[in-house]
Design a protein around this motif. Sequence first.
Motif, PDB file in Angstrom:
ATOM      1  N   SER A 116       4.079  99.180 -29.063  1.00 53.79           N
ATOM      2  CA  SER A 116       3.153  98.287 -28.373  1.00 53.79           C
ATOM      3  C   SER A 116       3.565  96.835 -28.588  1.00 53.79           C
ATOM      4  CB  SER A 116       1.720  98.502 -28.867  1.00 53.79           C
ATOM      5  OG  SER A 116       1.292  99.820 -28.622  1.00 53.79           O
ATOM      6  N   GLY A 117       3.085  95.973 -27.737  1.00 58.19           N
ATOM      7  CA  GLY A 117       3.413  94.557 -27.875  1.00 58.19           C
ATOM      8  C   GLY A 117       2.401  93.681 -27.173  1.00 58.19           C
ATOM      9  N   LEU A 118       2.267  92.460 -27.679  1.00 54.41           N
ATOM     10  CA  LEU A 118       1.343  91.482 -27.108  1.00 54.41           C
ATOM     11  C   LEU A 118       2.149  90.327 -26.531  1.00 54.41           C
ATOM     12  CD1 LEU A 118      -1.645  90.514 -26.769  1.00 54.41           C
ATOM     13  CD2 LEU A 118      -1.347  89.306 -28.941  1.00 54.41           C
ATOM     14  N   THR A 119       1.947  90.042 -25.261  1.00 63.42           N
ATOM     15  CA  THR A 119       2.574  88.881 -24.623  1.00 63.42           C
ATOM     16  C   THR A 119       1.479  87.905 -24.217  1.00 63.42           C
ATOM     17  OG1 THR A 119       2.534  89.992 -22.456  1.00 63.42           O
ATOM     18  CG2 THR A 119       4.531  90.206 -23.775  1.00 63.42           C
ATOM     19  N   VAL A 120       1.713  86.624 -24.474  1.00 63.55           N
ATOM     20  CA  VAL A 120       0.722  85.593 -24.166  1.00 63.55           C
ATOM     21  C   VAL A 120       1.391  84.467 -23.394  1.00 63.55           C
ATOM     22  CG1 VAL A 120      -0.711  86.113 -26.164  1.00 63.55           C
ATOM     23  CG2 VAL A 120       1.092  84.420 -26.372  1.00 63.55           C
ATOM     24  N   GLU A 121       0.606  83.787 -22.604  1.00 63.72           N
ATOM     25  CA  GLU A 121       1.083  82.633 -21.849  1.00 63.72           C
ATOM     26  C   GLU A 121      -0.078  81.659 -21.678  1.00 63.72           C
ATOM     27  OE1 GLU A 121       3.450  81.540 -17.678  1.00 63.72           O
ATOM     28  OE2 GLU A 121       2.746  83.580 -18.066  1.00 63.72           O
ATOM     29  N   TYR A 122       0.201  80.393 -21.962  1.00 61.76           N
ATOM     30  CA  TYR A 122      -0.821  79.358 -21.863  1.00 61.76           C
ATOM     31  C   TYR A 122      -0.687  78.668 -20.513  1.00 61.76           C
ATOM     32  CZ  TYR A 122      -3.866  75.510 -23.319  1.00 61.76           C
ATOM     33  OH  TYR A 122      -4.888  74.603 -23.422  1.00 61.76           O
ATOM     34  N   LYS A 123      -1.730  78.775 -19.675  1.00 60.73           N
ATOM     35  CA  LYS A 123      -1.741  78.167 -18.346  1.00 60.73           C
ATOM     36  C   LYS A 123      -2.998  77.330 -18.191  1.00 60.73           C
ATOM     37  CE  LYS A 123       1.064  81.373 -15.629  1.00 60.73           C
ATOM     38  NZ  LYS A 123       1.113  82.219 -14.405  1.00 60.73           N
ATOM     39  N   GLY A 124      -2.792  76.041 -17.910  1.00 64.13           N
ATOM     40  CA  GLY A 124      -3.949  75.162 -17.832  1.00 64.13           C
ATOM     41  C   GLY A 124      -4.608  75.090 -19.190  1.00 64.13           C
ATOM     42  N   LYS A 125      -5.859  75.524 -19.279  1.00 61.63           N
ATOM     43  CA  LYS A 125      -6.544  75.649 -20.570  1.00 61.63           C
ATOM     44  C   LYS A 125      -6.825  77.102 -20.912  1.00 61.63           C
ATOM     45  CE  LYS A 125      -8.907  71.177 -20.917  1.00 61.63           C
ATOM     46  NZ  LYS A 125     -10.211  70.497 -21.122  1.00 61.63           N
ATOM     47  N   ALA A 126      -6.232  78.030 -20.152  1.00 58.63           N
ATOM     48  CA  ALA A 126      -6.471  79.461 -20.366  1.00 58.63           C
ATOM     49  C   ALA A 126      -5.296  80.074 -21.125  1.00 58.63           C
ATOM     50  CB  ALA A 126      -6.666  80.176 -19.035  1.00 58.63           C
ATOM     51  N   LEU A 127      -5.623  80.938 -22.065  1.00 58.35           N
ATOM     52  CA  LEU A 127      -4.615  81.693 -22.800  1.00 58.35           C
ATOM     53  C   LEU A 127      -4.602  83.115 -22.241  1.00 58.35           C
ATOM     54  CD1 LEU A 127      -2.562  81.724 -25.116  1.00 58.35           C
ATOM     55  CD2 LEU A 127      -4.397  82.436 -26.643  1.00 58.35           C
ATOM     56  N   GLN A 128      -3.611  83.423 -21.417  1.00 61.97           N
ATOM     57  CA  GLN A 128      -3.508  84.748 -20.792  1.00 61.97           C
ATOM     58  C   GLN A 128      -2.767  85.694 -21.724  1.00 61.97           C
ATOM     59  OE1 GLN A 128      -1.588  83.998 -17.005  1.00 61.97           O
ATOM     60  NE2 GLN A 128      -3.500  83.330 -16.046  1.00 61.97           N
ATOM     61  N   TRP A 129      -3.242  86.925 -21.801  1.00 61.15           N
ATOM     62  CA  TRP A 129      -2.627  87.900 -22.702  1.00 61.15           C
ATOM     63  C   TRP A 129      -2.576  89.276 -22.058  1.00 61.15           C
ATOM     64  CZ3 TRP A 129      -5.604  92.106 -24.234  1.00 61.15           C
ATOM     65  CH2 TRP A 129      -6.977  91.992 -24.046  1.00 61.15           C
ATOM     66  N   THR A 130      -1.554  90.016 -22.415  1.00 64.55           N
ATOM     67  CA  THR A 130      -1.401  91.403 -21.985  1.00 64.55           C
ATOM     68  C   THR A 130      -0.965  92.226 -23.192  1.00 64.55           C
ATOM     69  OG1 THR A 130      -0.714  90.722 -19.766  1.00 64.55           O
ATOM     70  CG2 THR A 130      -0.253  92.990 -20.408  1.00 64.55           C
ATOM     71  N   PHE A 131      -1.745  93.238 -23.512  1.00 63.64           N
ATOM     72  CA  PHE A 131      -1.395  94.136 -24.610  1.00 63.64           C
ATOM     73  C   PHE A 131      -0.784  95.397 -23.998  1.00 63.64           C
ATOM     74  CE2 PHE A 131      -2.301  97.400 -27.854  1.00 63.64           C
ATOM     75  CZ  PHE A 131      -1.658  96.807 -28.930  1.00 63.64           C
ATOM     76  N   SER A 132       0.532  95.537 -24.143  1.00 63.37           N
ATOM     77  CA  SER A 132       1.248  96.681 -23.577  1.00 63.37           C
ATOM     78  C   SER A 132       1.303  97.801 -24.603  1.00 63.37           C
ATOM     79  CB  SER A 132       2.664  96.271 -23.167  1.00 63.37           C
ATOM     80  OG  SER A 132       2.632  95.216 -22.236  1.00 63.37           O
ATOM     81  N   SER A 133       0.906  99.000 -24.181  1.00 58.51           N
ATOM     82  CA  SER A 133       0.878 100.136 -25.095  1.00 58.51           C
ATOM     83  C   SER A 133       1.179 101.416 -24.323  1.00 58.51           C
ATOM     84  CB  SER A 133      -0.490 100.246 -25.783  1.00 58.51           C
ATOM     85  OG  SER A 133      -0.550 101.407 -26.596  1.00 58.51           O
ATOM     86  N   PRO A 134       1.961 102.332 -24.907  1.00 56.21           N
ATOM     87  CA  PRO A 134       2.270 103.590 -24.222  1.00 56.21           C
ATOM     88  C   PRO A 134       1.093 104.552 -24.176  1.00 56.21           C
ATOM     89  CG  PRO A 134       3.221 103.597 -26.415  1.00 56.21           C
ATOM     90  CD  PRO A 134       2.658 102.230 -26.200  1.00 56.21           C
ATOM     91  N   CYS A 135       0.099 104.355 -25.035  1.00 58.97           N
ATOM     92  CA  CYS A 135      -1.062 105.256 -25.085  1.00 58.97           C
ATOM     93  C   CYS A 135      -2.346 104.426 -25.081  1.00 58.97           C
ATOM     94  CB  CYS A 135      -1.029 106.143 -26.340  1.00 58.97           C
ATOM     95  SG  CYS A 135       0.434 107.185 -26.477  1.00 58.97           S
ATOM     96  N   SER A 136      -3.437 105.077 -24.764  1.00 58.49           N
ATOM     97  CA  SER A 136      -4.738 104.408 -24.785  1.00 58.49           C
ATOM     98  C   SER A 136      -5.112 104.042 -26.217  1.00 58.49           C
ATOM     99  CB  SER A 136      -5.813 105.316 -24.175  1.00 58.49           C
ATOM    100  OG  SER A 136      -5.542 105.558 -22.811  1.00 58.49           O
ATOM    101  N   ILE A 137      -5.661 102.855 -26.394  1.00 54.94           N
ATOM    102  CA  ILE A 137      -6.069 102.359 -27.707  1.00 54.94           C
ATOM    103  C   ILE A 137      -7.483 101.808 -27.591  1.00 54.94           C
ATOM    104  CG2 ILE A 137      -5.710 100.510 -29.383  1.00 54.94           C
ATOM    105  CD1 ILE A 137      -2.763 100.846 -29.095  1.00 54.94           C
ATOM    106  N   VAL A 138      -8.324 102.158 -28.551  1.00 56.83           N
ATOM    107  CA  VAL A 138      -9.680 101.623 -28.615  1.00 56.83           C
ATOM    108  C   VAL A 138      -9.705 100.557 -29.711  1.00 56.83           C
ATOM    109  CG1 VAL A 138     -12.101 102.130 -29.044  1.00 56.83           C
ATOM    110  CG2 VAL A 138     -10.679 103.798 -27.846  1.00 56.83           C
TER     111      VAL A 138
END
Length: 720
Positions: free
Chosen positions: A272-294
Amino acid sequence: MRVFSCEAKYCGCEEINEAMPVNRLLLNNLTTSTILYCKEKCSPCIRVQLTVSLAGRESKWSRGGSGSKSSKNNADEEIEDEEYNEGFELIYLSAYHSMNGINRCARLKVRFHPTDHELNISPKGTVELRCFRAYVSSNVLIKAFPKRANQKDLQQTHEVEDCTLEDFLENITWCKVPNINTTLEDETQVAVINVPENSYMLFKYNVVPRFDSTNPLVIDNLKMTEVRLNFSDIVPCLCVQAWSAKIEDAIRAEKCPFSQYKQFQENIWKLSGLTVEYKGKALQWTFSSPCSIVGEISLCSKTGDSAALCHEIPHSRQTIQINKLSEFQSVDPHPSLCIKIISGDHVNFSCPFDSGHSLLWKVKSEVKHRNVTLTILHAINEMNFSICTVKGNKCDHFLQNMEVINEQMKQLNLISQDCFQVWRSDVQFSPRITICPFDIYARARWTPLLVPFLILVTIVIFTITIKTQILKGCVKVIKFKPTATVADCSTNGKVLLLYSLDYNLFEKLVSTLAYVLCELKLQVAVDLWKRRELVDQGPLPWFHSQKNKVTEEGGKILILFSNGASMKYNEWFQSSEGTIPMHDPYDGFMASLNCVLPDIIKGNVFGKYIVAYFEDLQKKEDIPDIFNIMPIYSLPSQLPEFLQEIGVPANVKSGWKATSYQSTIKNSLDNVIKECQLWEQTHMPWSQDHCKLKLISEGQQENDTMTHCPLIQMEMLSMI
């Protein structure tokens, strides 16, 4: 008597139009069923059965639109008579396949005896089309078209069964799928997957939305009979698909052979991995994972190199949504701002602005005597800030306005020895920067004297060592050092000590007990030794992290009860039922209850928790009943049993005589217990019994009055 005979012929669907001849057949019912049609190969077919009846003789005259004879010319009547004499009628059928839009049609030529309609009877019968070709697991719309006034088309949607039907599975080639065999080789840490020859194989992650993987096994179709996977590449939701390479668009077999193996659960986090990007004043994030995680994701303020030292920013917690773009709005891009992910026992965090990002603001502090000057420098003009002073477990907002030096500098002058927290108030999420000016001042003041001091200490130690060698052979007396430090604790076993700070002398008693356990080769975690960590993290996160560390290493959690602890538990319990607590809910002991009570409710306490109390300061019956499922020890009378339960190493006891070390411990505790007794007699004439008598005399009053009576006065006295 045979009424009808039928001939079927496939035809073009363009024949079904308004030019169809009008017939005398009434369509009564339409039924369909699936059969297997086998010639060279087997395929599914839809059998269509129509129940029809023949109208009486008067139907001949109804073609003109009335019950009387038609006014058509004689030539038309002769043609109609010839049609009747032929003795047959036509029925058209169509089958529309919704899967691919194909429409197939057939024409039924139904013959009957000419005398039947002349006798003015209405014979009935069933005609059948044995096969409309169909596809496995498809929906087909069947229609029967009559050409008769006042009769609508008959139609029915037929569902063709899938390959689980036994006849299909045994006879239809398209339904035959390859077998997938999986073997785990523990010695080589490899999983072997086998499929028959002439088969394709594909690995996929059973997760939605789809996980984008760089693994070629997941991307490509593999035409091979064996694949070997390292255990490190396997996750529980990894599935295998296999299908025939000889059949176009062949049905696929799917198997998820690793779903029941817990040993591969940890690999989910590795892939799994976390990618983030700062745009304007928003911090966008995507948590990529091969399986469902709670789990949950939140923003936090970093105060150290550990995730445990990252204090959560209020109202920033969100539910993790995997493989999907999400965002935090109105975020301050400060290097101390981090993202924390919590799922079960897993805690991961990353700091996207740690490096390579310009610092938009910073805080400087100066100390002159007791005067503190805080200076905030910021690169953007439109920035506002808030400040609070750290008071124990709380942070009180500082109401004094800051002086604006210029557009990019603000300053605050005050007299205080407390620590401060500073954050941006013009955004929704900003890290809190902790500043302790007097700590910095003390280090700056004493650092120049440190080197000479260390040299002096070295000389003293060398001198003492020489004298000790001369006095070798003297009797050694073992006693406890009341000035022991946390560093003296061994790591043979861990103990988390939970207590209520009733008054200053009781804290001294707790400290003495902690030092005693340190001398017995135990590592003790107690909040009075970790004040800075407690301020940085907050009480609840600190107790939660300490509890996890102790339980993971097989240690013990010691709950030290006192009158104040019992009353705080009662208050905590009442607040959960809607009563407003009078004591600070972020109090250390009340915060620790949030970590302890869930384990008690689940019964997950055996071998982990111990309760102790000082018999001269507390009665056993005053300990809340819910804690009776734990072993309870009275100190110091039950000291031997207590030490055995808490896990004092045997090699420590063997070095001392039992009576010697137990007597030393008892004396150390007794001295402080007597001080506490004397203090309570002097400062606490309103004991618990006094409060009870007061309640009885005033009649029926609410329980919280009894609970808070001593607690309020105790807190006031401890501040004197």
